[in-house]
Structures are given as structure tokens and as C-alpha cells.
Design a protein around this motif. Structure first.
Motif, PDB file in Angstrom:
ATOM      1  N   PRO A 523       5.982   6.370   2.696  1.00 27.66           N
ATOM      2  CA  PRO A 523       6.330   5.015   2.735  1.00 27.66           C
ATOM      3  C   PRO A 523       5.610   4.282   3.748  1.00 27.66           C
ATOM      4  CG  PRO A 523       8.300   6.183   2.483  1.00 27.66           C
ATOM      5  CD  PRO A 523       7.286   7.369   2.884  1.00 27.66           C
ATOM      6  N   LEU A 524       5.456   4.658   4.824  1.00 27.49           N
ATOM      7  CA  LEU A 524       4.520   4.019   5.862  1.00 27.49           C
ATOM      8  C   LEU A 524       3.158   4.392   6.014  1.00 27.49           C
ATOM      9  CD1 LEU A 524       7.223   4.128   8.892  1.00 27.49           C
ATOM     10  CD2 LEU A 524       6.638   2.285   7.358  1.00 27.49           C
ATOM     11  N   GLU A 525       2.462   5.089   5.059  1.00 28.96           N
ATOM     12  CA  GLU A 525       1.189   5.445   5.080  1.00 28.96           C
ATOM     13  C   GLU A 525       0.412   4.018   5.115  1.00 28.96           C
ATOM     14  OE1 GLU A 525      -0.538   7.997   5.162  1.00 28.96           O
ATOM     15  OE2 GLU A 525      -2.263   7.545   4.470  1.00 28.96           O
ATOM     16  N   TYR A 526       0.780   3.147   4.398  1.00 28.30           N
ATOM     17  CA  TYR A 526       0.232   1.700   4.532  1.00 28.30           C
ATOM     18  C   TYR A 526       0.647   0.553   5.217  1.00 28.30           C
ATOM     19  CZ  TYR A 526      -3.320   3.833   1.613  1.00 28.30           C
ATOM     20  OH  TYR A 526      -4.129   4.951   0.954  1.00 28.30           O
ATOM     21  N   VAL A 527       0.385   0.276   6.399  1.00 29.94           N
ATOM     22  CA  VAL A 527       1.384  -0.505   7.220  1.00 29.94           C
ATOM     23  C   VAL A 527       1.396  -2.091   6.508  1.00 29.94           C
ATOM     24  CG1 VAL A 527       1.546  -1.700   9.458  1.00 29.94           C
ATOM     25  CG2 VAL A 527       0.419   0.526   9.254  1.00 29.94           C
ATOM     26  N   GLY A 528       2.612  -2.464   6.506  1.00 33.70           N
ATOM     27  CA  GLY A 528       2.731  -3.963   6.028  1.00 33.70           C
ATOM     28  C   GLY A 528       2.874  -4.004   4.574  1.00 33.70           C
ATOM     29  N   TYR A 529       2.853  -2.838   3.571  1.00 32.08           N
ATOM     30  CA  TYR A 529       2.802  -2.921   2.433  1.00 32.08           C
ATOM     31  C   TYR A 529       4.471  -2.745   1.636  1.00 32.08           C
ATOM     32  CZ  TYR A 529       1.490  -2.487  -2.543  1.00 32.08           C
ATOM     33  OH  TYR A 529       1.203  -2.832  -3.992  1.00 32.08           O
ATOM     34  N   ARG A 530       5.216  -2.676   2.555  1.00 34.99           N
ATOM     35  CA  ARG A 530       6.620  -2.451   2.200  1.00 34.99           C
ATOM     36  C   ARG A 530       7.284  -3.801   2.360  1.00 34.99           C
ATOM     37  NH1 ARG A 530      10.080   2.220   5.321  1.00 34.99           N
ATOM     38  NH2 ARG A 530      11.256   1.725   3.349  1.00 34.99           N
ATOM     39  N   ALA A 531       7.072  -4.663   1.085  1.00 39.80           N
ATOM     40  CA  ALA A 531       7.245  -5.845   1.123  1.00 39.80           C
ATOM     41  C   ALA A 531       7.613  -6.318  -0.243  1.00 39.80           C
ATOM     42  CB  ALA A 531       6.197  -6.770   1.420  1.00 39.80           C
ATOM     43  N   ALA A 532       8.099  -7.759  -0.670  1.00 39.71           N
ATOM     44  CA  ALA A 532       8.410  -8.088  -1.898  1.00 39.71           C
ATOM     45  C   ALA A 532       7.561  -8.732  -2.428  1.00 39.71           C
ATOM     46  CB  ALA A 532      10.019  -8.745  -1.592  1.00 39.71           C
ATOM     47  N   LEU A 533       6.922  -8.689  -3.715  1.00 40.92           N
ATOM     48  CA  LEU A 533       6.261  -9.333  -4.386  1.00 40.92           C
ATOM     49  C   LEU A 533       6.544 -10.373  -5.539  1.00 40.92           C
ATOM     50  CD1 LEU A 533       3.497  -6.383  -5.149  1.00 40.92           C
ATOM     51  CD2 LEU A 533       3.396  -8.248  -2.990  1.00 40.92           C
ATOM     52  N   ASP A 534       6.388 -11.392  -5.449  1.00 38.36           N
ATOM     53  CA  ASP A 534       6.438 -12.571  -6.599  1.00 38.36           C
ATOM     54  C   ASP A 534       5.588 -12.598  -7.579  1.00 38.36           C
ATOM     55  OD1 ASP A 534       8.505 -13.593  -5.391  1.00 38.36           O
ATOM     56  OD2 ASP A 534       7.440 -15.266  -4.092  1.00 38.36           O
ATOM     57  N   ILE A 535       5.988 -12.060  -8.990  1.00 34.25           N
ATOM     58  CA  ILE A 535       5.047 -11.878  -9.991  1.00 34.25           C
ATOM     59  C   ILE A 535       4.945 -13.326 -10.876  1.00 34.25           C
ATOM     60  CG2 ILE A 535       4.997 -10.638 -12.084  1.00 34.25           C
ATOM     61  CD1 ILE A 535       7.097  -8.800 -11.210  1.00 34.25           C
ATOM     62  N   TYR A 536       3.668 -13.549 -11.065  1.00 31.66           N
ATOM     63  CA  TYR A 536       3.314 -14.855 -11.768  1.00 31.66           C
ATOM     64  C   TYR A 536       2.520 -14.270 -13.064  1.00 31.66           C
ATOM     65  CZ  TYR A 536       4.443 -17.590  -7.589  1.00 31.66           C
ATOM     66  OH  TYR A 536       5.279 -18.074  -6.794  1.00 31.66           O
ATOM     67  N   ARG A 537       2.929 -14.875 -14.007  1.00 35.03           N
ATOM     68  CA  ARG A 537       2.160 -14.749 -15.312  1.00 35.03           C
ATOM     69  C   ARG A 537       1.528 -16.113 -15.882  1.00 35.03           C
ATOM     70  NH1 ARG A 537      -0.665 -12.604 -18.744  1.00 35.03           N
ATOM     71  NH2 ARG A 537       0.093 -11.361 -20.418  1.00 35.03           N
ATOM     72  N   HIS A 538       0.283 -15.590 -16.430  1.00 38.24           N
ATOM     73  CA  HIS A 538      -0.374 -16.797 -16.805  1.00 38.24           C
ATOM     74  C   HIS A 538       0.100 -17.515 -17.868  1.00 38.24           C
ATOM     75  CE1 HIS A 538      -3.974 -19.009 -18.441  1.00 38.24           C
ATOM     76  NE2 HIS A 538      -4.507 -18.968 -17.458  1.00 38.24           N
ATOM     77  N   LYS A 539       0.046 -18.802 -17.870  1.00 39.75           N
ATOM     78  CA  LYS A 539       0.513 -19.463 -18.974  1.00 39.75           C
ATOM     79  C   LYS A 539      -0.302 -19.556 -20.356  1.00 39.75           C
ATOM     80  CE  LYS A 539       2.623 -23.201 -16.004  1.00 39.75           C
ATOM     81  NZ  LYS A 539       2.602 -24.720 -15.434  1.00 39.75           N
ATOM     82  N   LYS A 540       0.228 -19.243 -21.403  1.00 39.24           N
ATOM     83  CA  LYS A 540      -0.455 -19.302 -22.536  1.00 39.24           C
ATOM     84  C   LYS A 540       0.137 -20.215 -23.430  1.00 39.24           C
ATOM     85  CE  LYS A 540      -1.119 -14.210 -22.232  1.00 39.24           C
ATOM     86  NZ  LYS A 540      -1.069 -12.882 -22.928  1.00 39.24           N
TER      87      LYS A 540
END
Length: 540
Positions: A523-540
Motif C-alpha cells: 500500500p505504501l509503495e507509491y507515496v501519496g497515491y492513497r487518496a480519493a479520486l473524483d471520476i469525470y465522464r465526458h459529456k456525450k
């Protein structure tokens, strides 16, 4: 054959970027990364093979790595066959080959990483340098192949060239006190060293003399961001508990090196591999010492140095002699059929591979089978090898669609982008510029950082342009995932978020704050990646 999704993050990132280059993207202009251009060009090979044979690029990269390992092991074996009582490999070859194979095969997290490839091709080079220092009658063709092979990996990282320079300097100083200049030069300037110098000179001069936007961007921007990133972030991080704990590996490598160096005076192989191990420790510190793969050279060469010292150990000397005698007995029994060596070896390899594939296929449940035809490739894969974010990527995008991820720790996302045949959508495939370029806005960095401040404005303008392009540009994003913490605040300040909301709808959130270790990455292999991501989908 079933583990076509198994790949570390850095290798996956390079394969994704190589795919962009085949589509016409220019390195450091259309996308930004911190590796040398030669590293990117070398990764074109597996991607091109993938496009021609319709196999997964991860499979092509892993097969090429296996071939490179077999070639390196063969070169080591051929060096041991040089007939001379002074050959240091005569009785040490089997311990070295066994350790060499185990170090390569038992490190799936590092498979196809640049450090591993450098290690595999540097081992026969060091053994060849030991033979040259002993003035053994070495075939010129063998030394030429060894030197040319090393050049393939030397150009993947500028630090590797520094590493080799320091190694050669240490080897030259080992001749002190110099009895005769001609004697020392005759033993030191082997064919393998000349080949390395010639090829590197041709590549470097040719790259510098051919004008291109890519070369200018790498020399003037990328190298400076690299320097600032190492000094500002990587060096301090190596002393905090937020990075991977590599201390057990370092302690074991130190122990093995100390045990090996006890025989350094009697064995030139131990001396040279010991020097390579010490330089590997220095390279680990320069690279930041925050990721497990950065310890590979230090541990690998400590193991090889220890293996080279085993024939000198009183308790193991007899076993090494038995192995060498068994090899000679087998050679004498098969001496009449040497033309069948290569076909027999290939047939055995194919048989073992087929049996392993059939066994693993029988153990693979129906729910874990991933038909690669839906990605446009041949074969099956184990769904369990898919890394984090796979569910999100599959839900909101389709194969060949561009996907953009903006985060300080963006690289762990690239295995899944490569695995599921998505394209990197945004020019920023490298997380450090987001943080580094913010820090150097401080006046204390002076006029030396002014080119990077100008580049920062152009970089965010390019991001906004990519987002605004819709589906018109070949790598415009269909899906964008953004770190909702530091990265989101930076994008708000640069006006990129406003452009994002014009063409994209918020589709949800992917939380990675408590994900389990997958595909060998803690889990700590990549510093700073343990975060929350917002998902944005392109408007079609």
C-alpha cells in the motif's frame, strides 16, 4: 501466458507512452516523463510486436525480458568455457548462474524494470571485464556482443552511465601500483569496453546533433525538473516512515556483501561484483530510496558477489568442484551430438512452458478468466492480476479510449491503463511536476527556475487544451480521474477545473485510501497515491 496482466507500474507507463509515440506523439512535447528518450524508444519494440502479432504488449515485454535473461545466462556460460587456469568463472559459474536465475525469477514486482534489465546485462559485462583483466584469450565476437548488449540498457537512465564510469575508474585503480603503462592499458582496454565507448559516443553525438523539439525539451526542462524533484522531495522522503520500508533488503545485502568481501583478495570476481554492489547502493540513494525496485542493484550484485565467493569457502568448495565435474561429464557424454544442443534446449523450454500453461489453466476458475479478444488481442489472462482502478476503468470507458489521471502519485494507475488497452489521455503522465513546479514559485529559487515557471504556465494551458478538445485529438480523454486533495487545489488555481467542468460530468468517486496490496505492490509503495479520486465522464 496466463499472466498477461502482470507488470510493474514504471514498465506499464513506458509501454503506454510508446503506444502514444506510434500514434504520432512527440516525447516531452505531447507528453512529459522523466526518463531518457532512448528508454522510450526501446519500449517501442514490444509495442510494435504487439501491434503486428495482436498479442498483449505486456506479454511481448515480458517475453523479451525472458529472452534477455537467457542471452545473459548464455554469455556467462560461454565466458566460463574459455580454456585457462586463470579463468575465475571455471568453478564459480554454477553458483553465479543459480543466484542469477533466482534473483531474476523471484522478483515479479521488478520484472522488466529498467534496474532489472541493467542488472541482467551488466552481469556478463563484469565477468567479461574480469577475464580481460586476467588477460584471458577471449573471442572478439563474444566481447563485442557483451559490450553492445550493455549499451541497450545504459541509455535507459543517465545515472547508469555515471555508474559505469565509476565502476571502470575503480577497476583501473585496482591495477595500482601500475607496473608498466602498456601492461595496464593492454589488460584494461578490452574489446567490450571499446564497444561500449564507441556505441555510446555515436548515440550521444547523433542525438545532440539532430535538432528537435524533443531534445530541447528534455535538456532544458525535464532534466531540471528531475534535479529539483530529487532534492526537494525524494531525498527527504527516504528518511520518513511514509515510504516503503526497504531496511530488511538493505541489511541482507550488507551482510552478503561483507561475507563475500572476505574472499576479495583471492578472487577478482568478488572484487568487481562487490564494487558493483557498492555502486548499486549509491545509485539507490541517488534515486531516492523510496521504492523497492531501487534496491535491486544493491541486493542483486551482493548476491552475485557472495555466489562468486562460494568456491573459496572451505565448506562449499567441494560442492562447487562436483558441479563443475558433472558439467564436464555431461559435455563429454553428449559431445557427439552438439548440433542438437539448441533444439533440445528450445524443445525442453517449450515443453515446460506448455505443461505450466495447461496446469494453470486447469486451476483457473471460470470467473477469473479474462478473454483478451474483447481488447483486440489473442489469448486469455487471469482477471486477478488486474490492478487497482480496474473496475472503475472498465465501467466508465471502452478499449482504446483515452483515460486521464491527474494525481501526485499517478504511476500506479498505469498498469491498469496498459492492461485494459486504454491510452494515456493527458500530456502529464508524471506526477512530480505538479508539486515541484508549485514549490519553485518561491522567490528563493531565483532566476535559475524562471524557465520552469514559464513551462508551468504552458503545461497547464496544454492540459486545459487537451480537456477542451473533446474526442477530436487522438489522446483527448474520455474519462478523467483527479485527486481531490492537492492536485484538485492546484488545478483550481490554474483555471483547469473550469475547463474540465465545461465538457465533463462528475460520475462518482473512487476511494483508494484503504486498498489492499495487489500485484505485489504494498500500500505504501507509491507515496501519496492513497487518496480519493473524483471520476469525470465526458459529456456525450
Amino acid at each position: 501466458m496466463l499472466h498477461q496482466f502482470s507488470i510493474p507500474a514504471e514498465t506499464a507507463l513506458r509501454l503506454s507512452e510508446a503506444g502514444l509515440m506510434l500514434d504520432g506523439a512527440v516525447p516531452y512535447v505531447d507528453f512529459f516523463d522523466n526518463v531518457t528518450p532512448f528508454c522510450l524508444y526501446l519500449n517501442l519494440v514490444p509495442v510494435y510486436i504487439s501491434n503486428q502479432l495482436f498479442c498483449h504488449p505486456i506479454l511481448a515485454a515480458n517475453v523479451l525480458t525472458v529472452i534477455m535473461f537467457m542471452i545473459s545466462a548464455t554469455l556467462l556460460s560461454l565466458l566460463s568455457q574459455i580454456s585457462s587456469r586463470r579463468n575465475p568463472l571455471t568453478y564459480a559459474i554454477w553458483p553465479i548462474l543459480i543466484v542469477f536465475a533466482l534473483t531474476t525469477a523471484l522478483q515479479p514486482v521488478h520484472f522488466s524494470q529498467a534496474n532489472q534489465l541493467f542488472f541482467m546485462l551488466l552481469c556478463p559485462y563484469i565477468a567479461c571485464r574480469a577475464c580481460s583483466a586476467r588477460a584471458l584469450p577471449m573471442p572478439r565476437e563474444l566481447a563485442t556482443v557483451i559490450g553492445a548488449g550493455l549499451c541497450l540498457t545504459l541509455v535507459m537512465d543517465s545515472y547508469y552511465c555515471l555508474y559505469l564510469f565509476l565502476f571502470e575508474l575503480a577497476l583501473l585503480l585496482s591495477f595500482f601500483p601500475f607496473p608498466k603503462f602498456a601492461f595496464v592499458i593492454g589488460r584494461y582496454l578490452g574489446v567490450e569496453l571499446k564497444v561500449v565507448v564507441y556505441i555510446l559516443s555515436i548515440l550521444l553525438v547523433g542525438w545532440l546533433l539532430v535538432p528537435s523539439d524533443s531534445t530541447d525539451a528534455y535538456l532544458n526542462i525535464i532534466t531540471k525538473i528531475n534535479d529539483y524533484s530529487v532534492n526537494i522531495f525524494l531525498m527527504p522522503l527516504s528518511f520518513f516512515d511514509t515510504c516503503t520500508d526497504t531496511r530488511p533488503v538493505i541489511y541482507m545485502a550488507c551482510l552478503l556483501l561483507v561475507l563475500a568481501l572476505a574472499q576479495a583478495r583471492q578472487c577478482i570476481l568478488v572484487r568487481l561484483f562487490g564494487i558493483a554492489s557498492i555502486l548499486g547502493f549509491g545509485l539507490m540513494l541517488i534515486q531516492g530510496a523510496t521504492l523497492a525496485f531501487q534496491t535491486y542493484l544493491f541486493l542483486g550484485f551482493s548476491l552475485i558477489a557472495f555466489a562468486a565467493s562460494l568456491p573459496r569457502q572451505p565448506l562449499l568448495r567441494r560442492s562447487c568442484l562436483h558441479l563443475a565435474n558433472m558439467e564436464k561429464t555431461c559435455q563429454s557424454l553428449l559431445s557427439l551430438n552438439r548440433r542438437w544442443y539448441a533444439p533440445a534446449a528450445l524443445a525442453s523450454f517449450a515443453l515446460v512452458g506448455l505443461c505450466t500453461f495447461e496446469y494453470e489453466l486447469s486451476q483457473l476458475g471460470e470467473n477469473n478468466r479474462y478473454d483478451l479478444r474483447q481488447l483486440g488481442y489473442h489469448g486469455l489472462a487471469d482477471r486477478r492480476d488486474l490492478t487497482i482502478l480496474s473496475e472503475v476503468i472498465e465501467q466508465y470507458s471502452k478499449p482504446r479510449e483515452p483515460v486521464g489521471i491527474l494525481s501526485l502519485g499517478v504511476r500506479p494507475a498505469y498498469p491498469v491503463i496498459t492492461q485494459l488497452r486504454r491510452k494515456p489521455a493527458l500530456s502529464l503522465t508524471w506526477g512530480f511536476p505538479i508539486d515541484t513546479l508549485n514549490v519553485i514559485e518561491d522567490a528563493s529559487y531565483g532566476a535559475a527556475a524562471e524557465p520552469l515557471r514559464i513551462f508551468k504556465k504552458a503545461m497547464y494551458a496544454r492540459l486545459a487544451r487537451d480537456l477542451l478538445a473533446g474526442f477530436k485529438a487522438p489522446w483527448a480523454p474520455a474519462l478523467v480521474l483527479i485527486d481531490e486533495d492537492e492536485t484538485r487545489r492546484t488545478l483550481d488555481e490554474q483555471g483547469v477545473t473550469k475547463t474540465l467542468l465545461e465538457g465533463y460530468d462528475l460520475a462518482g468517486m473512487a476511494s483508494l485510501k484503504a486498498f489492499d496490496a495487489r500485484d505485489g505492490h504494498p500500500p505504501l509503495e507509491y507515496v501519496g497515491y492513497r487518496a480519493a479520486l473524483d471520476i469525470y465522464r465526458h459529456k456525450k
